[in-house]
Structure formats: C-alpha cells, structure tokens
Design an enzyme around this catalytic site. Structure first.
Site, PDB file in Angstrom:
ATOM      1  N   GLY A  22      -8.011  -9.775  35.741  1.00  9.63           N
ATOM      2  CA  GLY A  22      -6.774  -9.296  35.132  1.00  9.63           C
ATOM      3  C   GLY A  22      -7.075  -8.318  34.023  1.00  9.63           C
ATOM      4  O   GLY A  22      -8.144  -8.337  33.422  1.00  9.63           O
ATOM      5  N   GLY A  24      -5.061  -6.100  30.697  1.00  7.11           N
ATOM      6  CA  GLY A  24      -3.851  -5.869  29.925  1.00  7.11           C
ATOM      7  C   GLY A  24      -4.146  -5.030  28.703  1.00  7.11           C
ATOM      8  O   GLY A  24      -5.249  -4.489  28.536  1.00  7.11           O
ATOM      9  N   ASP A 135       2.799 -21.117  23.103  1.00  8.11           N
ATOM     10  CA  ASP A 135       3.147 -20.059  24.063  1.00  8.11           C
ATOM     11  C   ASP A 135       3.184 -20.646  25.473  1.00  8.11           C
ATOM     12  O   ASP A 135       2.643 -20.085  26.420  1.00  8.11           O
ATOM     13  CB  ASP A 135       2.139 -18.916  23.990  1.00  8.11           C
ATOM     14  CG  ASP A 135       2.660 -17.635  24.682  1.00  8.11           C
ATOM     15  OD1 ASP A 135       3.883 -17.550  24.924  1.00  8.11           O
ATOM     16  OD2 ASP A 135       1.848 -16.745  24.975  1.00  8.11           O
TER      17      ASP A 135
END
Length: 821
Positions: A22, A24, A135
C-alpha cells in the site's frame, strides 16, 4: 521517503522487499522477507519524516509492543534505514473489513457477531494495558485467511499508565486525530477522549457490518459539515436484515451522543451484543450439523465467567506453548494473580512435588527451577481451569469432573514414569484435558447434560453418540473446539479423541497415538474411583487395565502399584490447593480425614524460612563495602532509611525478602544455573518491596553499554528493550551509581534537586515517579545493575532492615556470577 529509499527498494536493513502492499501520503507499506527468522513481514515506513513524525512512529511501536492478543497485529521491531523510520509488523494475509463491506455489502448476522466479539476482545486487551486505539474503522481491521479479525494501525493510539478498561479516565488533545466519520461527538466538540470514544467508533463499525452502509456520510459535503452532523444530528440507523430490535438497542447505546450513557467498557458492550443476538432461532440448523460447535461456543460466551477464564488460559497458553515463551514471561503472568501464586508455592512445597524433603521455596522462580517449566505449566493450567469451575452451580457434578481430570493426569504421568514412556509432563496435560468437553457441558449446559446422563442410564450405549444427539456436537467436538479457541497445541487437542484399546492398531505406536491411549486409560481408571460402588473399584480397575495391557504393554502387578501411587499423590494435591471435596467423593478416595480448609489455606509467608544464618554467611563471604554518600545533598538520592512501613506490612515484606534469600541459597547449594538464581533475585525484590517493575541489566562489552536482559512487571518486555545506556561517563545517577558502587534510591523524580541528574534517555522511555538502582561490580568494573521503580513519587518506603536484605540479595547476585565463572 528519504532520498536513499525509493519505491523500488530491494532491501530495508536485513529485510528483503518483495512488493508494495500500500502507498499513501505518509509512506509506503511493503511486503518483505525476514531471512533471519524465515518469515514474511509487513514494513511500514514514513516519507520525509520530521522529528515529530518519527516520534509518532516510535509511539505506535511502544503502544502495540505492549500488547499480545490474537486479534491485534503485533509489532516485531522498529528501525531507521538511512533516515527513514520503519516498523515491522506480522504479515496477515486476507483483506480489510472495509474491502469486504465494499465488495459484499452487509455481512450475515452470525459472521458480523463473531467479528464484533473478537474485535471487542482485542480492544478490551488494549484498554486493559492502558492503550486506546482512537481510530477504529473498517479499514483498520484486517480479516485473516482464517476469518479472524486483527486490529491494526495504532498510529493514533494513546498510551497511559492507568487502565482505561472502565472508560472513566479522560484525555485531551490539542488537535483532532483520527478519521472524521468515526469520531465521537465529545471528541469533536471538546477534544476529550476516553475508552468510550473507542466504544462509539466500534458501534459505528458494527452497524456498518450489518447494513453495508456508514452511519455518518459526507454526501459530497465538507469534513466540517460531516463533523457538525455527528455532533448535532440524531442517529438514524440504516436498515438491514441483521438489525433486530435488541441489536438496534445495543448499537444505539454504544453510539449515544452522551458518553456517560454508553457502555462503561468494551467488555460490557460485548456481553450486551452477545445477549442481543438470539441464538435459539439458529438452534435447529445447528443441531442438523451446520456449525454446531460454533453455535455451542457462542452459547458458552454468553456466560459471564467464560470470557475471564478464556483470557487467562489463552494468555498462559500463548506463553507456555509458543516459541517465545520463557520462565520470565510465565512468572510475570502468574504473579499478577496472588491466589494463583499462593497455591503454586504451596504445591511446590507439598509432598506431592517435594518428595525429597528439600527446604521450602517462596518464589515462583524458585518453583520453576526446582520443579521445571513443564511441571509449573501443568499446575497453572489445572488451577486456572478447575478453580474457575469448582464450587459453582452443579457443584457436585463439577467437583467429580475436576477430580477425574486431576487424578487422570496423575495416573497418566505415573504410567509414563513407571513404564518408560517419554514426555510424562505433556501426557499429564493431555490426560487432564481429555474430558474437557463434558466438563464444560456440565457447567454451561446443565439441562442438556442431565438429559444425556438420563439416556445413558436408560440404556444408551455410547456417550459420544448420545451427547451429539442432544447437543448437536459430541463432548469431544465441544472440548476440541474450545481448546482450539484457547490456543492449545494440536497434540493436546488430538488426545481428546476417545480412541479405545480395541480400536487401536497393534504393534508399535507413534508418540501421539501412545499419548492418546494413555489419556484414555487414565480417564477410565479415574472414573472407576469417582463413579460407582467403592467396593467394586478394585475389580473395575483390573478390568480396565486388562483392556489396555496389550496395547500399552502393561504389567498388571506394576500397574496396581502405579495406580495406588497416583491416588496418594492426588490426595496430597488436594490438601496443598485447599480443595474441600464432596463427602461422597472423599469417601471413595479414602479422604474423610482430609485436613480442614483452614489448614490447607496457609499464607505464603507461613511456608517461608527466614534464612538468617545463610544471610550472615554470604555477607561474611562477600566482604563488600557499601557506601551511602549523597549524590546531591540533601536530595533523597541515596538509599537510606525513609519512613517505616506499617508493622504488618513490614513483617510480610521482611518475610518475603528473607524467604527469597533462602531460595537463592538453596539454589546455589543445588548448583542451579546463573539465570535461575538471577530470576529468583529479581522476583524477590519485585514482590518483596512491591515495585511496579524490576529489571536486571547486564554490561554488553562490545558496545560498552548497560542493557536490560529480563524483568517483571506490566509491559515489561518493551521496557527491558528500552533500558539501555552507554557506559561512557556522564554525571547522572546511573553512571554515578556504577562508578562509585553506591545504591541509589530516588523517591521523587520530579524533585528539582535531582531533575538534572536523571538522563534524557530515561525520561523519554520511562516515566516512573520513583526508582532504585543497585549496581553489580566485579573486579572494580560495572558488570550489571538491578533497577526497580514505582509509577507514583514517594509511594515506596524501605526500612533499614529491608535495605540490609536487599543488599544481601544483590550480594547473592555477585556471588552467583563469580561462581558461574
């Protein structure tokens, strides 16, 4: 990412990068191979990390490093590669909960309930260790290939020194942290957070699982508009087939605008959620064979006692059956339970285990070195399970099962020893857990168990078939299902199979087959004692032994003596742990003269020996001079005589310290290893004074550092790894203690007179209010250090007599090191 670490990187330190998982704005997550430990890992990096961002990553490592739970993705290590910080996680194959919902929509109610219960288990574990996730969202829940949900990404986590399990503690942020759609109203308005903010987010996630839609959606608006909606708009749940009236009520309570109206803890939320789910409508399908064991496990989880027992046993199994399990981790787990500690020490000193009449021991570490890790494992597992079940509802039936289990374990061990079979301790556990399913059924399904017993009395020939007919799963299937959920190894689970001798193959057996046969034989023999007419015991025992004779090559005459020895050992066991047996069972066992419960429940201090002679001898042998020069007069920096503890407290502490000194003396005389002796010393200081943490550190010659090796206390593994400093002299309390060979006791780390003498590395990684340092010096050079701390300042007082005993313990460490060469 730093200039030297690009997206096509091949290695990060020793890790061989396979691919990008991933990417980001903050960094990249790689799949990599660890050639040292031969495993796949996930590596999370930060791009162009500032000092604050690097601290956030380390904060995440510390928070998760303190947690060990099957529903939390663990951190293996942290590092820095050419200026790029990274964390190494366990690599979990599967997909996120967010991806599953986007792909499939609403999740079936059964699956959603299972995921919710396991996520709440993981959150409860984190809260218990002072860690709030802050979160929680579907994207931060990974579903493994076996379907187990794993909470990940603790980058926003808050770690505290108090337990947040009950939701009563509140923290405050300067800026909002987390994902807007899952933030709680009080956090958006006041920036305050607690365990109830995680509960609010968990409610949103579970509602999203059941409906396939978010509760709060931006619908093209701004983030500020979304936040205002969460604060001001009433909560309207999306419709979904899994939202019955009870589940809706449960979710609305979890997502109440007022945090005081939510569940007090995630444990309470889990219990309410399980009760809201109506298992009766699924019973028919379960009994027809579809997911029967899972159905029964859900019913068991509705019982209040099961979660606590399950967590205790799972935690112990994670220690004793894992590759990383150790004496220190087992000792640390046991010491958290005073009653368990008390019983283990009494058992270790009983004639059941101490047949040679050697001196009494007073520490768990001493019990481990004398009896062995495997024996302590058996004691812990037995006490955890049977103390939870006995003396409850269905007391007589349950006591009978507990007796059968422990007696069966004793018989199995005696068979191994007398007949020369391998692994007697492992076979003990297998036999002890052989009828786990029936025991759980008696406790959790009493009506069904009575029906099974009635059918057997009316002529049903096979207990396994009958239990399957009534429960939908046999006793064995039930026991194996629970054992798997507790993390027992496959050998123990496999030994629960009811392999009878007539069905076993002739000739040479493999070890697992032999273990199963011995477990079956031991179970049958213990049943002859606990059940039926006492006058027929001898006849039934002989018949049982005859059935197994050929398969296990038993000598009938030897077997009879073996059975008698097992029974005697069991009697000693019940006395040591203070079991008050049902009269009918005691009569069958010939134990009506059993000592009273008061006699059996002697406190630990009553089995300890003062050991004054040995203390004096060691001090005379060492002839070490101890200095008490003040570091910064008149600051309370050096070990001296603070206010005297209360008389009873002082007596108990002195007994514990003296008992530990005796343990160490015995261990030295018996030639125990240096590690065993050091562990006893650390445990004695930890329990004797009541420190929050105690660490033994050792000089690392190549790097000229003092490095933590092992210790005791909450989250000790991460603390030991962070206890490290260079031996290059700087004028702080750690170096002065080592250079001048003085014992240092800081009663208040915030005292202005001592603040400048406490190093930065300590303040960044430790936040104790008070601590003690005992240097270990050999040949005028630093060899090691004993560190103990307390979270609150001025919370520990040490009497002059206790100082002398503590110094004796340190002297014993020095002597042990010298003797080891």
């Amino acid at each position: 990412m730093g200039d030297s670490l690009e997206a096509n990187v091949k290695n990060i330190d020793r890790f061989e990068v396979r691919k990008i998982l991933g990417e980001g704005g903050q960094g990249i997550v790689y799949l990599a191979h660890d050639p040292k430990l031969k495993r796949e890992v996930a590596i999370k990096t930060l791009t162009a990390a500032t000092g604050d961002e690097m601290e956030i990553l380390l904060h995440e490592a510390r928070a998760v490093g303190a947690l060990q739970h099957p529903c939390i993705v663990p951190v293996f290590e942290a590092g820095d590669f050419y200026g790029t910080p990274y964390l190494v996680f366990e690599y979990v194959t599967g997909e996120t909960l967010d991806a599953l919902i986007k792909r499939s929509g609403a999740i079936p109610t059964d699956d959603a309930l299972r995921i919710a219960a396991q996520v709440l288990d993981g959150l409860a574990h984190a809260h218990k260790h002072g860690v709030l996730h802050r979160d929680i969202k579907p994207a931060n829940i990974m579903l493994g290939s076996d379907g187990t949900p794993r909470i990940m990404d603790f980058g926003a986590a808050s770690r505290n020194h108090v337990s947040w399990l009950d939701g009563a503690h509140v923290g405050i942020d300067e800026d909002l942290i987390g994902t807007p759609a899952y933030m709680a109203p009080e956090y958006i308005e006041k920036k305050v957070y607690s365990a109830r903010t995680d509960i609010f987010a968990a409610g949103l996630v579970f509602c999203e699982m059941l409906t396939g839609e978010r509760v709060f959606k931006a619908n093209g608006g701004s983030v500020d508009q979304l936040l205002l909606k969460i604060v001001n708009d009433p909560i309207v749940l999306p419709t979904g087939p899994g939202l019955n009236e009870k589940i809706v009520a449960c979710l609305l309570k979890a997502m109440d605008k007022d945090p005081e109206e939510r569940y007090e803890s995630v444990v309470e939320m889990k219990e309410a959620l399980l009760q809201a789910f109506d298992p009766e409508s699924h019973k028919a399908a379960a009994i027809e064979g579809r997911g029967t064991v899972e159905f029964l496990l859900r019913r068991i989880k509705l019982k209040k006692e099961f979660p606590a027992m399950s967590e205790s046993i799972s935690n112990v199994n994670n220690i004793i059956f894992s590759d990383t399990g150790s004496v220190t981790t087992l000792t640390n787990a046991v010491l958290k339970d005073f009653a368990l500690t008390n019983k283990i020490i009494k058992l270790a000193n009983s004639t059941y285990y101490n047949q040679s009449g050697r001196g009494n021991i007073s520490t768990i570490s001493g019990a481990v070195y004398r009896l062995g890790f495997d024996t302590i494992r058996n004691i812990v597992l037995g006490l955890l399970l049977f103390d939870h079940l006995k003396d409850r509802n269905q007391a007589q039936d349950l006591m009978g099962e507990c007796v059968r289990a422990i007696l069966g374990g004793a018989i199995a061990k005696e068979i191994c020893v007398s007949q020369g079979y391998a692994n007697p301790e492992e076979t003990f556990v297998c036999a002890m857990m052989h009828n786990l399913g029936r025991m759980l059924s008696i406790y959790y399904f009493p009506e069904e168990t009575r029906e099974i017993r009635k059918l057997l009395e009316l002529g049903a020939s096979d207990e396994e078939q009958t239990s399957k007919r009534v429960l939908g799963a046999s006793y064995t299937e039930l026991g194996q299902g629970v054992a798997k959920s507790w993390g027992f190894p496959q050998k123990i689970i496999g030994s629960m199979e009811k392999n009878r001798p007539q069905n076993a193959p002739r000739g040479r057996h493999n070890p697992d087959e032999t273990t199963r046969l011995i477990a079956c034989l031991a179970s049958d023999l213990s049943a002859t004692v606990v059940e039926g007419d006492p006058e027929e015991q001898k006849k039934r025992s002989a018949e049982t032994l005859e059935k197994y004779r050929d398969r296990l090559k038993l000598n009938p005459k030897e077997a009879e003596g073996m059975f008698a020895r097992s029974l005697e050992k069991f009697k000693e066991y019940t006395v040591a742990v203070g079991w008050k047996l049902d009269q009918s069972i005691a009569n069958r066992l010939g134990m009506l003269e059993n000592p009273s419960e008061e006699t059996a429940d002697v406190e630990i201090t009553q089995v300890m020996q003062a050991g004054n002679l040995q203390t004096q001898d060691i001090e005379k042998t060492m002839r070490v001079e101890f200095h008490t020069t003040a570091l910064v007069p008149p600051a309370p920096a050096v070990l001296s005589a603070p206010p005297t503890p209360q008389p009873e407290q002082a007596r108990v502490r002195k007994d514990v310290l003296s008992g530990g000194i005796q343990d160490i003396t015995n261990a030295m005389v018996e030639g125990s290893s240096l590690n065993d002796i050091l562990r006893i010393i650390i445990e004695t200081i930890y329990t004797g004074i009541g420190f929050d943490h105690v660490i033994f550190a050792l000089r690392t010659p190549r790097r000229a550092t003092m490095t933590g090796r092992f210790g005791l206390g909450e989250n000790i593994d991460s603390m030991v790894g962070q206890f490290q400093f260079s031996l290059d002299f700087v004028p702080d309390v750690f170096h002065v203690a080592l250079q001048k060979n003085i014992d240092v006791f800081i009663t208040d780390t915030g005292d202005p007179k001592i603040v400048t003498r406490i190093p930065d590395w300590y303040r960044k990684t430790f936040s104790a209010g008070a601590f003690l340092l005992f240097p270990i010096i050999l040949k005028d050079k630093p060899f090691g250090m004993i560190y103990g701390d307390s979270a609150r300042p001025n919370s520990i007082t040490i009497h002059e007599d206790e100082i002398k005993l503590l110094r004796t313990l340190r002297n014993q460490a020095v002597l042990a090191v010298r003797q080891s060469g």
